[in-house]
Scaffold this active site. Structure first.
Site, mmCIF file in Angstrom:
data_model
loop_
_atom_site.group_PDB
_atom_site.id
_atom_site.type_symbol
_atom_site.label_atom_id
_atom_site.label_comp_id
_atom_site.label_asym_id
_atom_site.label_seq_id
_atom_site.Cartn_x
_atom_site.Cartn_y
_atom_site.Cartn_z
ATOM 1 N N TYR A 129 4.580 18.535 -17.893
ATOM 2 C CA TYR A 129 3.742 17.357 -17.650
ATOM 3 C C TYR A 129 3.342 17.323 -16.171
ATOM 4 O O TYR A 129 2.172 17.136 -15.835
ATOM 5 C CB TYR A 129 4.512 16.080 -18.028
ATOM 6 C CG TYR A 129 3.739 14.816 -17.752
ATOM 7 C CD1 TYR A 129 2.928 14.240 -18.733
ATOM 8 C CD2 TYR A 129 3.788 14.206 -16.492
ATOM 9 C CE1 TYR A 129 2.200 13.096 -18.471
ATOM 10 C CE2 TYR A 129 3.060 13.061 -16.224
ATOM 11 C CZ TYR A 129 2.273 12.505 -17.215
ATOM 12 O OH TYR A 129 1.543 11.369 -16.944
ATOM 13 N N GLU A 189 17.501 7.972 -1.251
ATOM 14 C CA GLU A 189 18.287 7.511 -2.401
ATOM 15 C C GLU A 189 18.142 8.542 -3.513
ATOM 16 O O GLU A 189 17.130 9.251 -3.574
ATOM 17 C CB GLU A 189 17.743 6.169 -2.917
ATOM 18 C CG GLU A 189 17.865 5.044 -1.920
ATOM 19 C CD GLU A 189 17.143 3.786 -2.400
ATOM 20 O OE1 GLU A 189 17.055 3.552 -3.628
ATOM 21 O OE2 GLU A 189 16.662 3.042 -1.535
ATOM 22 N N LYS A 195 17.190 9.809 -7.101
ATOM 23 C CA LYS A 195 16.194 9.357 -8.086
ATOM 24 C C LYS A 195 16.860 9.389 -9.456
ATOM 25 O O LYS A 195 17.028 10.449 -10.053
ATOM 26 C CB LYS A 195 14.959 10.257 -8.039
ATOM 27 C CG LYS A 195 13.837 9.730 -8.904
ATOM 28 C CD LYS A 195 12.536 10.449 -8.592
ATOM 29 C CE LYS A 195 11.409 9.875 -9.425
ATOM 30 N NZ LYS A 195 11.596 10.073 -10.869
ATOM 31 N N LYS A 250 10.907 15.951 -6.283
ATOM 32 C CA LYS A 250 11.412 16.336 -7.612
ATOM 33 C C LYS A 250 12.128 17.681 -7.527
ATOM 34 O O LYS A 250 11.594 18.629 -6.939
ATOM 35 C CB LYS A 250 10.236 16.478 -8.594
ATOM 36 C CG LYS A 250 9.579 15.157 -8.965
ATOM 37 C CD LYS A 250 10.312 14.504 -10.112
ATOM 38 C CE LYS A 250 9.568 13.345 -10.721
ATOM 39 N NZ LYS A 250 8.734 13.656 -11.836
HETATM 40 P P1 NAD Z 1 8.506 8.847 -11.649
HETATM 41 O O1 NAD Z 1 9.592 8.817 -12.654
HETATM 42 O O2 NAD Z 1 8.104 10.166 -11.136
HETATM 43 O O3 NAD Z 1 8.906 7.926 -10.400
HETATM 44 C C1 NAD Z 1 8.875 6.513 -10.373
HETATM 45 C C2 NAD Z 1 10.107 5.904 -10.954
HETATM 46 O O4 NAD Z 1 11.278 6.392 -10.322
HETATM 47 C C3 NAD Z 1 10.204 4.412 -10.706
HETATM 48 O O5 NAD Z 1 9.437 3.708 -11.629
HETATM 49 C C4 NAD Z 1 11.686 4.163 -10.881
HETATM 50 O O6 NAD Z 1 11.925 3.769 -12.205
HETATM 51 C C5 NAD Z 1 12.318 5.521 -10.679
HETATM 52 N N1 NAD Z 1 13.407 5.559 -9.691
HETATM 53 C C6 NAD Z 1 14.622 6.144 -9.929
HETATM 54 N N2 NAD Z 1 15.429 6.012 -8.865
HETATM 55 C C7 NAD Z 1 14.737 5.311 -7.929
HETATM 56 C C8 NAD Z 1 15.066 4.846 -6.622
HETATM 57 N N3 NAD Z 1 16.245 5.092 -6.060
HETATM 58 N N4 NAD Z 1 14.115 4.165 -5.952
HETATM 59 C C9 NAD Z 1 12.892 3.921 -6.494
HETATM 60 N N5 NAD Z 1 12.529 4.332 -7.744
HETATM 61 C C10 NAD Z 1 13.442 5.026 -8.445
HETATM 62 O O7 NAD Z 1 7.244 8.144 -12.124
HETATM 63 P P2 NAD Z 1 6.887 7.554 -13.517
HETATM 64 O O8 NAD Z 1 5.527 7.009 -13.318
HETATM 65 O O9 NAD Z 1 7.942 6.672 -14.043
HETATM 66 O O10 NAD Z 1 6.862 8.799 -14.491
HETATM 67 C C11 NAD Z 1 6.224 9.960 -14.226
HETATM 68 C C12 NAD Z 1 7.164 11.075 -14.602
HETATM 69 O O11 NAD Z 1 7.599 10.913 -15.947
HETATM 70 C C13 NAD Z 1 6.467 12.397 -14.537
HETATM 71 O O12 NAD Z 1 6.594 12.984 -13.284
HETATM 72 C C14 NAD Z 1 7.135 13.184 -15.643
HETATM 73 O O13 NAD Z 1 8.204 13.938 -15.083
HETATM 74 C C15 NAD Z 1 7.643 12.145 -16.576
HETATM 75 N N6 NAD Z 1 6.807 12.139 -17.782
HETATM 76 C C16 NAD Z 1 7.066 13.086 -18.703
HETATM 77 C C17 NAD Z 1 6.311 13.161 -19.858
HETATM 78 C C18 NAD Z 1 6.629 14.226 -20.883
HETATM 79 O O14 NAD Z 1 5.913 14.309 -21.869
HETATM 80 N N7 NAD Z 1 7.670 15.004 -20.690
HETATM 81 C C19 NAD Z 1 5.254 12.251 -20.062
HETATM 82 C C20 NAD Z 1 5.006 11.296 -19.106
HETATM 83 C C21 NAD Z 1 5.780 11.239 -17.944
#
Ligand code: NAD
Length: 328
Positions: A38, A114, A116, A311
């Site tokens: 993705y 922090e 993730k 990441k």
């Molecule tokens: P993200 O997961 O890349 O990052 C944002 C999220 O990180 C925040 O919403 C929060 O929930 C989290 N987070 C965790 N620890 C944190 C911390 N210490 N401080 C701040 N935030 C923290 O972004 P997203 O918009 O939630 O999702 C996108 C990601 O989801 C993509 O990069 C992908 O890896 C995944 N995704 C996968 C698929 C799939 O089909 N496999 C589909 C859609 C999205």
């Protein structure tokens, strides 16, 4: 086909494909492809849109946060939106982030690193110290009301140590041990297994039957105050300590970093320690510490300019793939 129309066609195909993946991931809690795939397709779309801004459409995943709202839950309007984070994948991109930040703010910047946490964003409201509402991020502006489900999560305090009216945000996740136990039980019962702890947590938390949520041993780490109420806090590092003091579970591995070298050392340290942590992480979040500096930088349509998410590389990003048959 002209070159321009072929690029437009590529952008459209990527948008459609990514939106389909996102539906499976956010709404169905059943991803059909691994995250790194993705992320790669998303990066391709970002590159096309950067070179051809006229191709950006409102339904592009680069213009929207998260996914759609699942039927069956009441909707909650977030007074303060929940954003996503921009991703970086290597040291050069962290250097570029630091340079952008310092160009806007000058050289006096401290960062907080922090972990993730690979779970599900949640937002919790307290009135006079009592837990009154909990919601998912949803599309960032409108989330799902999962108050009753969250009441079953033991690390979420129903009453704070002080009678505060505040809103806090963080991550709800499934510890690795609970995930392995759950999938073993599901396999034995002939049920589909979950792709990873993140999806297991999402499926458990957004279950219309709260007795299912209660059995899933979910945990939380809170990391943000969306509404401070009477609390006077001027930086992220102190906010984390304050959250812990008033009764929330916070991740202990946070660290103040003065420069890119210290940030990179933190990343390498947790890259190595990652497999021994009892919960899943997919990277490191780097945030400008000072809130007034965060305010100066502000937000893009989708993410804060004062933070970025590093990441981890894909070969280690998926630890639980063996049981899953991806569609690609
Ligand atoms: P993200 O997961 O890349 O990052 C944002 C999220 O990180 C925040 O919403 C929060 O929930 C989290 N987070 C965790 N620890 C944190 C911390 N210490 N401080 C701040 N935030 C923290 O972004 P997203 O918009 O939630 O999702 C996108 C990601 O989801 C993509 O990069 C992908 O890896 C995944 N995704 C996968 C698929 C799939 O089909 N496999 C589909 C859609 C999205």
């Amino acid at each position: 086909m002209t070159e321009q129309s072929s690029i437009a066609e590529q952008a459209r195909a990527l948008r459609d494909q990514l939106n389909q993946y996102a539906y499976q991931y956010y709404v169905m809690d059943q991803p059909t492809v691994p995250d790194h795939l993705y992320d790669e397709q998303y990066a391709k779309l970002v590159a096309i849109e950067a070179a051809h801004p006229e191709l950006i459409t409102p339904d592009s995943p680069t213009q929207r946060v998260g996914g759609l709202i699942q039927e069956g839950f009441q909707k909650v309007v977030h007074d303060v939106p929940l954003y996503s984070l921009n991703d970086v994948f290597n040291q050069e991109e962290i250097i570029a982030f630091d340079q952008r930040v310092k160009k806007a703010l000058g050289d006096q910047v401290t960062y907080v690193c922090e972990l993730k946490i690979d779970g599900l964003s949640i937002s919790l409201k307290y009135q006079e110290g009592r837990f009154v509402q909990g919601a998912t991020r949803g599309d960032g502006t409108i989330g799902e009301d999962i108050t009753e489900n969250l009441k079953t999560v033991r690390s979420i305090p129903m009453t704070l140590k002080e009678p505060l009216s505040i809103e806090v945000r963080g991550e709800c996740f499934m510890p690795k041990s609970s995930f392995v136990k759950l999938n073993t039980e599901r396999e034995a019962a002939g049920l589909d297994v979950f792709a990873n702890p993140r999806n297991a947590a999402a499926g458990s938390l957004r279950n219309l039957d709260t007795s299912v949520t209660a059995k899933r041993n979910l945990d939380t780490f809170l990391y943000t105050l969306a509404d401070f109420g009477p609390l006077e806090v001027s930086d992220q590092y102190t906010a984390l300590a304050e959250l812990q003091k008033i009764g929330f579970h916070t991740n202990p591995e946070r660290r103040l970093c003065q420069n890119v070298e210290e940030i990179w050392a933190y990343i390498e340290e947790f890259h190595d320690k990652r497999s021994n942590l009892p919960y899943e992480i997919d990277g490191v979040v780097i945030k400008v510490n000072d809130f007034s500096q965060q305010e100066d930088l502000g937000f893009t349509i989708k993410a804060p300019r004062w933070a970025t998410a590093y990441k981890f590389p894909p070969e280690e990003a998926q630890t639980y793939l063996e049981d899953i048959e991806w569609t690609v």
